[in-house]
Design a protein around this motif. Structure first.
Motif, PDB file in Angstrom:
ATOM      1  N   SER A 278       0.824  -1.204   0.000  1.00 54.94           N
ATOM      2  CA  SER A 278       0.000   0.000   0.000  1.00 54.94           C
ATOM      3  C   SER A 278       0.860   1.257   0.000  1.00 54.94           C
ATOM      4  O   SER A 278       0.560   2.239  -0.698  1.00 54.94           O
ATOM      5  CB  SER A 278      -0.924   0.000   1.226  1.00 54.94           C
ATOM      6  OG  SER A 278      -1.688   1.188   1.287  1.00 54.94           O
ATOM      7  N   ILE A 279       1.967   1.229   0.754  1.00 53.01           N
ATOM      8  CA  ILE A 279       2.874   2.380   0.819  1.00 53.01           C
ATOM      9  C   ILE A 279       3.473   2.666  -0.556  1.00 53.01           C
ATOM     10  O   ILE A 279       3.495   3.813  -1.022  1.00 53.01           O
ATOM     11  CB  ILE A 279       3.997   2.114   1.848  1.00 53.01           C
ATOM     12  CG1 ILE A 279       3.430   2.169   3.276  1.00 53.01           C
ATOM     13  CG2 ILE A 279       5.139   3.126   1.685  1.00 53.01           C
ATOM     14  CD1 ILE A 279       4.387   1.618   4.320  1.00 53.01           C
ATOM     15  N   LEU A 280       3.949   1.622  -1.230  1.00 55.33           N
ATOM     16  CA  LEU A 280       4.557   1.808  -2.544  1.00 55.33           C
ATOM     17  C   LEU A 280       3.547   2.370  -3.537  1.00 55.33           C
ATOM     18  O   LEU A 280       3.881   3.221  -4.370  1.00 55.33           O
ATOM     19  CB  LEU A 280       5.124   0.482  -3.060  1.00 55.33           C
ATOM     20  CG  LEU A 280       6.231  -0.172  -2.224  1.00 55.33           C
ATOM     21  CD1 LEU A 280       6.736  -1.435  -2.913  1.00 55.33           C
ATOM     22  CD2 LEU A 280       7.373   0.782  -1.960  1.00 55.33           C
ATOM     23  N   THR A 281       2.302   1.897  -3.424  1.00 58.31           N
ATOM     24  CA  THR A 281       1.256   2.385  -4.328  1.00 58.31           C
ATOM     25  C   THR A 281       0.948   3.857  -4.064  1.00 58.31           C
ATOM     26  O   THR A 281       0.870   4.676  -4.983  1.00 58.31           O
ATOM     27  CB  THR A 281      -0.017   1.549  -4.175  1.00 58.31           C
ATOM     28  OG1 THR A 281       0.267   0.194  -4.528  1.00 58.31           O
ATOM     29  CG2 THR A 281      -1.131   2.074  -5.067  1.00 58.31           C
ATOM     30  N   LYS A 282       0.757   4.205  -2.786  1.00 56.49           N
ATOM     31  CA  LYS A 282       0.401   5.578  -2.436  1.00 56.49           C
ATOM     32  C   LYS A 282       1.531   6.559  -2.723  1.00 56.49           C
ATOM     33  O   LYS A 282       1.282   7.717  -3.098  1.00 56.49           O
ATOM     34  CB  LYS A 282      -0.006   5.657  -0.961  1.00 56.49           C
ATOM     35  CG  LYS A 282      -1.331   4.985  -0.647  1.00 56.49           C
ATOM     36  CD  LYS A 282      -1.687   5.130   0.830  1.00 56.49           C
ATOM     37  CE  LYS A 282      -3.019   4.479   1.159  1.00 56.49           C
ATOM     38  NZ  LYS A 282      -3.372   4.618   2.590  1.00 56.49           N
ATOM     39  N   LEU A 283       2.774   6.109  -2.529  1.00 53.19           N
ATOM     40  CA  LEU A 283       3.913   6.993  -2.781  1.00 53.19           C
ATOM     41  C   LEU A 283       4.301   7.018  -4.261  1.00 53.19           C
ATOM     42  O   LEU A 283       5.102   7.847  -4.666  1.00 53.19           O
ATOM     43  CB  LEU A 283       5.123   6.548  -1.949  1.00 53.19           C
ATOM     44  CG  LEU A 283       4.971   6.632  -0.432  1.00 53.19           C
ATOM     45  CD1 LEU A 283       6.275   6.221   0.238  1.00 53.19           C
ATOM     46  CD2 LEU A 283       4.550   8.024   0.027  1.00 53.19           C
ATOM     47  N   ARG A 284       3.732   6.090  -5.013  1.00 54.23           N
ATOM     48  CA  ARG A 284       4.024   5.967  -6.446  1.00 54.23           C
ATOM     49  C   ARG A 284       5.518   5.768  -6.705  1.00 54.23           C
ATOM     50  O   ARG A 284       6.146   6.472  -7.504  1.00 54.23           O
ATOM     51  CB  ARG A 284       3.496   7.188  -7.212  1.00 54.23           C
ATOM     52  CG  ARG A 284       1.987   7.152  -7.396  1.00 54.23           C
ATOM     53  CD  ARG A 284       1.522   8.284  -8.286  1.00 54.23           C
ATOM     54  NE  ARG A 284       1.201   9.473  -7.508  1.00 54.23           N
ATOM     55  CZ  ARG A 284       1.175  10.700  -8.006  1.00 54.23           C
ATOM     56  NH1 ARG A 284       1.477  10.918  -9.260  1.00 54.23           N
ATOM     57  NH2 ARG A 284       0.858  11.724  -7.243  1.00 54.23           N
ATOM     58  N   VAL A 285       6.085   4.795  -5.990  1.00 57.35           N
ATOM     59  CA  VAL A 285       7.490   4.433  -6.173  1.00 57.35           C
ATOM     60  C   VAL A 285       7.563   2.953  -6.532  1.00 57.35           C
ATOM     61  O   VAL A 285       6.640   2.182  -6.259  1.00 57.35           O
ATOM     62  CB  VAL A 285       8.323   4.721  -4.911  1.00 57.35           C
ATOM     63  CG1 VAL A 285       8.381   6.215  -4.646  1.00 57.35           C
ATOM     64  CG2 VAL A 285       7.757   3.991  -3.689  1.00 57.35           C
TER      65      VAL A 285
END
Length: 221
Positions: A191-198
């Motif tokens: 979820s973090i990678l998705t929200k941060l778009r990294v």
């Protein structure tokens, strides 16, 4: 055993890392190589972790990194550098390196950093990465503001996970620290990678550094 290949243009450096890492019961340096021989060596020995010099005269570390990342089952790669402000380090991190180590890292710390890499963690000295970002920030004010907005989309628990991820902890270690199951941590990381778009953990860690989350996390402890 954690299988390691050391790639450096200097034979003395290769042998030194081999001797230091060979002391650990759970780490085996299966081969060493110069830049030109790195790809064939990794294909032959199939290591878990590659320690790769970022500056080599015969074939530079960024080129070798790209070759290794293109393998069907690439190893974890961390860059070796003499200077913590090496301008090539950020490029390597954005190109898929799992972190960077200074060549003068203390032996005991080196063992633990290799274990962290093998466990899927990120390896970046907080002091060194802050210095690197100050010297080569790679983003203007507008980009930093946009990144800060993305961080605000994270839940409190996701920010906790991001801070520990940026400090180099594996999913299992994050779960232990936050009393969460490994599967739950994986879900948070996704979820973090998705929200941060990294694209990966290293990019998330760099963004956390720029957003000041690590300093805030330490002050809150």
């Amino acid at each position: 055993m954690i299988r390691v290949v050391v790639v450096d243009d200097e034979a003395l450096v290769r042998s030194g890392f081999g001797l230091i890492l060979g002391v650990a019961d759970d780490i085996e340096v299966v081969a060493t190589a110069s830049g030109g021989d790195a790809l064939d060596t990794v294909r032959e020995h199939r290591p878990d972790v590659v320690l790769l010099d970022i500056r080599m005269p015969d074939l530079d570390g960024l080129t070798v990194l790209a070759q290794l990342r293109a393998l069907p089952d690439p190893p974890v790669v961390a860059m070796l550098t003499t200077f913590d402000t090496d301008e090539y380090v950020l490029t390597a991190l954005h190109s898929g390196a799992a972190g960077f180590l200074l060549k003068d890292t203390e032996p005991d710390q080196l063992h633990q950093l290799v274990r962290t890499l093998a466990a899927g963690g990120v390896v970046m000295s907080s002091k060194a990465s802050r210095s690197l970002l100050r010297t080569h920030p790679g983003a203007g004010p507008a980009a930093v503001d946009e990144e800060a907005a993305r961080v605000k989309r994270l839940s409190d628990r996701e920010r906790d996970v991001l801070v520990l991820l940026a400090e180099g902890l594996s999913n299992a270690d994050i779960g232990t620290r936050l009393h969460l199951g490994t599967g739950t941590v994986k879900d948070h990381v996704s979820s973090i990678l998705t929200k941060l778009r990294v694209a990966g953990r290293v990019q998330a860690a760099l963004l956390a550094q720029r957003a000041g989350l690590l300093d805030a996390g330490r002050e809150g402890r």
